[in-house]
Motif scaffolding. Structure first.
Motif, mmCIF file in Angstrom:
data_model
loop_
_atom_site.group_PDB
_atom_site.id
_atom_site.type_symbol
_atom_site.label_atom_id
_atom_site.label_comp_id
_atom_site.label_asym_id
_atom_site.label_seq_id
_atom_site.Cartn_x
_atom_site.Cartn_y
_atom_site.Cartn_z
ATOM 1 N N PRO A 164 0.638 3.903 7.922
ATOM 2 C CA PRO A 164 1.937 4.370 8.421
ATOM 3 C C PRO A 164 2.912 3.242 8.751
ATOM 4 O O PRO A 164 4.125 3.445 8.724
ATOM 5 C CB PRO A 164 1.576 5.165 9.686
ATOM 6 C CG PRO A 164 0.228 4.655 10.090
ATOM 7 C CD PRO A 164 -0.466 4.262 8.818
ATOM 8 N N GLN A 165 2.380 2.050 9.064
ATOM 9 C CA GLN A 165 3.264 0.925 9.388
ATOM 10 C C GLN A 165 3.780 0.218 8.128
ATOM 11 O O GLN A 165 4.982 0.038 7.948
ATOM 12 C CB GLN A 165 2.539 -0.082 10.282
ATOM 13 C CG GLN A 165 2.733 0.135 11.771
ATOM 14 C CD GLN A 165 1.799 1.209 12.296
ATOM 15 O OE1 GLN A 165 0.639 1.264 11.885
ATOM 16 N NE2 GLN A 165 2.278 2.029 13.201
ATOM 17 N N THR A 166 2.865 -0.187 7.263
ATOM 18 C CA THR A 166 3.257 -0.957 6.083
ATOM 19 C C THR A 166 3.652 -0.083 4.901
ATOM 20 O O THR A 166 4.277 -0.573 3.965
ATOM 21 C CB THR A 166 2.103 -1.871 5.635
ATOM 22 O OG1 THR A 166 0.992 -1.049 5.200
ATOM 23 C CG2 THR A 166 1.642 -2.757 6.780
ATOM 24 N N GLU A 167 3.262 1.192 4.922
ATOM 25 C CA GLU A 167 3.495 2.140 3.825
ATOM 26 C C GLU A 167 2.668 1.820 2.578
ATOM 27 O O GLU A 167 2.845 2.436 1.532
ATOM 28 C CB GLU A 167 4.976 2.222 3.440
ATOM 29 C CG GLU A 167 5.891 2.698 4.550
ATOM 30 C CD GLU A 167 7.312 2.883 4.067
ATOM 31 O OE1 GLU A 167 7.562 3.811 3.278
ATOM 32 O OE2 GLU A 167 8.178 2.076 4.462
ATOM 33 N N LEU A 168 1.749 0.841 2.687
ATOM 34 C CA LEU A 168 0.915 0.478 1.554
ATOM 35 C C LEU A 168 -0.254 1.454 1.425
ATOM 36 O O LEU A 168 -0.719 2.027 2.409
ATOM 37 C CB LEU A 168 0.393 -0.946 1.711
ATOM 38 C CG LEU A 168 1.463 -2.044 1.740
ATOM 39 C CD1 LEU A 168 0.824 -3.398 2.007
ATOM 40 C CD2 LEU A 168 2.245 -2.072 0.428
ATOM 41 N N PHE A 169 -0.726 1.614 0.177
ATOM 42 C CA PHE A 169 -1.773 2.587 -0.111
ATOM 43 C C PHE A 169 -3.131 1.915 -0.303
ATOM 44 O O PHE A 169 -3.230 0.752 -0.695
ATOM 45 C CB PHE A 169 -1.433 3.368 -1.380
ATOM 46 C CG PHE A 169 -0.352 4.397 -1.197
ATOM 47 C CD1 PHE A 169 -0.666 5.685 -0.773
ATOM 48 C CD2 PHE A 169 0.974 4.074 -1.447
ATOM 49 C CE1 PHE A 169 0.329 6.636 -0.612
ATOM 50 C CE2 PHE A 169 1.972 5.016 -1.284
ATOM 51 C CZ PHE A 169 1.649 6.302 -0.859
ATOM 52 N N ALA A 170 -4.183 2.704 -0.047
ATOM 53 C CA ALA A 170 -5.560 2.338 -0.356
ATOM 54 C C ALA A 170 -6.197 3.511 -1.086
ATOM 55 O O ALA A 170 -5.907 4.675 -0.780
ATOM 56 C CB ALA A 170 -6.339 2.012 0.917
ATOM 57 N N VAL A 171 -7.065 3.200 -2.065
ATOM 58 C CA VAL A 171 -7.702 4.256 -2.845
ATOM 59 C C VAL A 171 -9.150 3.864 -3.113
ATOM 60 O O VAL A 171 -9.469 2.672 -3.269
ATOM 61 C CB VAL A 171 -6.939 4.500 -4.173
ATOM 62 C CG1 VAL A 171 -6.956 3.268 -5.053
ATOM 63 C CG2 VAL A 171 -7.475 5.710 -4.915
ATOM 64 N N SER A 172 -10.034 4.852 -3.115
ATOM 65 C CA SER A 172 -11.433 4.589 -3.421
ATOM 66 C C SER A 172 -12.037 5.796 -4.116
ATOM 67 O O SER A 172 -11.553 6.924 -3.962
ATOM 68 C CB SER A 172 -12.228 4.259 -2.150
ATOM 69 O OG SER A 172 -12.260 5.380 -1.283
ATOM 70 N N SER A 173 -13.097 5.543 -4.896
ATOM 71 C CA SER A 173 -13.724 6.628 -5.644
ATOM 72 C C SER A 173 -15.199 6.290 -5.901
ATOM 73 O O SER A 173 -15.539 5.139 -6.189
ATOM 74 C CB SER A 173 -13.001 6.846 -6.971
ATOM 75 O OG SER A 173 -13.589 7.902 -7.703
#
Length: 317
Positions: free
Chosen positions: A257-266
């Protein structure tokens, strides 16, 4: 009351303020929407009478002030000679000026051109406004430049380079539609000379995804995990084998919520009794990052192989 609209019934409303007159276009596609400054009536003998004028639906006039002359009243007094044809021309100018797009990475610098040349001799009688969506970025009035708080110490007006707006150390919050407005003084009044818009997109590159061996979940089934973080815009992670997409066990995407950067995992499960070459592909916008996992089924032990040596059957590339 004057109403403009397209076939869908959306309207063009123009709200005039005493110092900066704003034109808010709502009847065009979303990427054309932009608040921009038209002209300045300060000093006009009718400035008080035309303090605020709203042209649009009656219910939208509640915030326009106590004295609300209608378009007919104002035209009758000769304070404004803004006709329907001029409004349509103005809308057309915005439409034509809104086709440019620029994409940059976070923390890079960008130069957004106003596409307007101005001489040094004209600066004293010119006004230049740069804004993003409905937020002011920078203004130049009579040669004096003011920069708004969010852009201080990282924003420059490059006057010789077509009044370009230069933004250093880009942030994700800088993305949006930037509009440049140039006004010049003619016969004591500032009139619109030029209007130009450009859409700025910001991306943050994902690093090469990381693939982790999570161990065996049964005798013949192994589970691996692919993950990547710190990118923008929102990514889509997929697993490929021989160029074909295969189903993952579980995929999740989250945003800070602060940086607006995403993380993804699968997670992916596969049968260990055959050879495999999997590609973990992370797509975000027009860019992508990937990692490959190779599995070779275990070979029966060779009687000539020393007990402390084992065949290599798993690799990352």
């Amino acid at each position: 009351m004057l109403h403009l609209g397209d076939k869908r019934g959306k309207q063009l409303s123009i709200h005039f303020e005493p110092i900066l007159l704003k034109a808010i276009i709502t009847g065009f596609p979303e990427f054309l929407s932009s608040t921009y400054f038209l002209q300045n009536f300060q000093g006009s003998p009718h400035a008080k009478a035309t303090k605020k004028l709203w042209v649009g639906p009656e219910e939208d006039r509640r915030d326009a002030g106590t004295h609300l002359p209608t378009m007919g009243d104002t035209l009758g007094q000769g304070a404004l000679r803004l006709t329907l044809s001029r409004l349509l021309v103005l809308a057309g100018l915005l439409y034509l000026a809104s086709g440019r797009q620029v994409t940059k990475a976070m923390r890079e610098a960008v130069t957004l051109s106003c596409e307007y040349n101005i001489s040094v001799n004209e600066l004293d009688r010119a006004r230049v406004y740069w804004q993003k969506d409905k937020q002011m970025v920078l203004s130049m009035v009579s040669g004096k430049i003011d920069v708004w708080t969010e852009y201080k110490n990282r924003t420059i007006l490059d006057i010789p380079n077509k009044l370009s707006l230069v933004i250093l150390t880009l942030r994700l919050s800088d993305r949006g539609t930037y509009t440049c407005v140039v006004q010049k003084s003619e016969k004591g009044m500032f009139k619109l000379q030029h209007l130009s818009s450009v859409m700025l997109s910001i991306k943050a590159d994902f690093p090469t995804p990381s693939i982790t061996d999570l161990g065996n979940i049964s005798t013949d089934i192994k589970r691996i995990l692919c993950s990547a973080s710190g990118g923008f815009p929102k990514p889509r992670l997929s697993w490929l084998e021989n160029g074909e997409e295969i189903n993952a066990v579980y995929t999740t995407t989250s945003q800070d919520p602060q940086t607006e950067l995403f993380a993804v995992s699968s997670k992916l499960d596969f049968n260990m009794t055959s050879d495999h070459s999997f590609k973990c592909l992370v797509k975000y916008g027009d860019a992508a990052a990937s990692e490959t996992f190779t599995w070779r089924k275990p070979q029966p032990p060779n009687p000539d192989t020393p007990a402390n040596q084992f065949p290599v059957w798993m690799s990352f590339s």
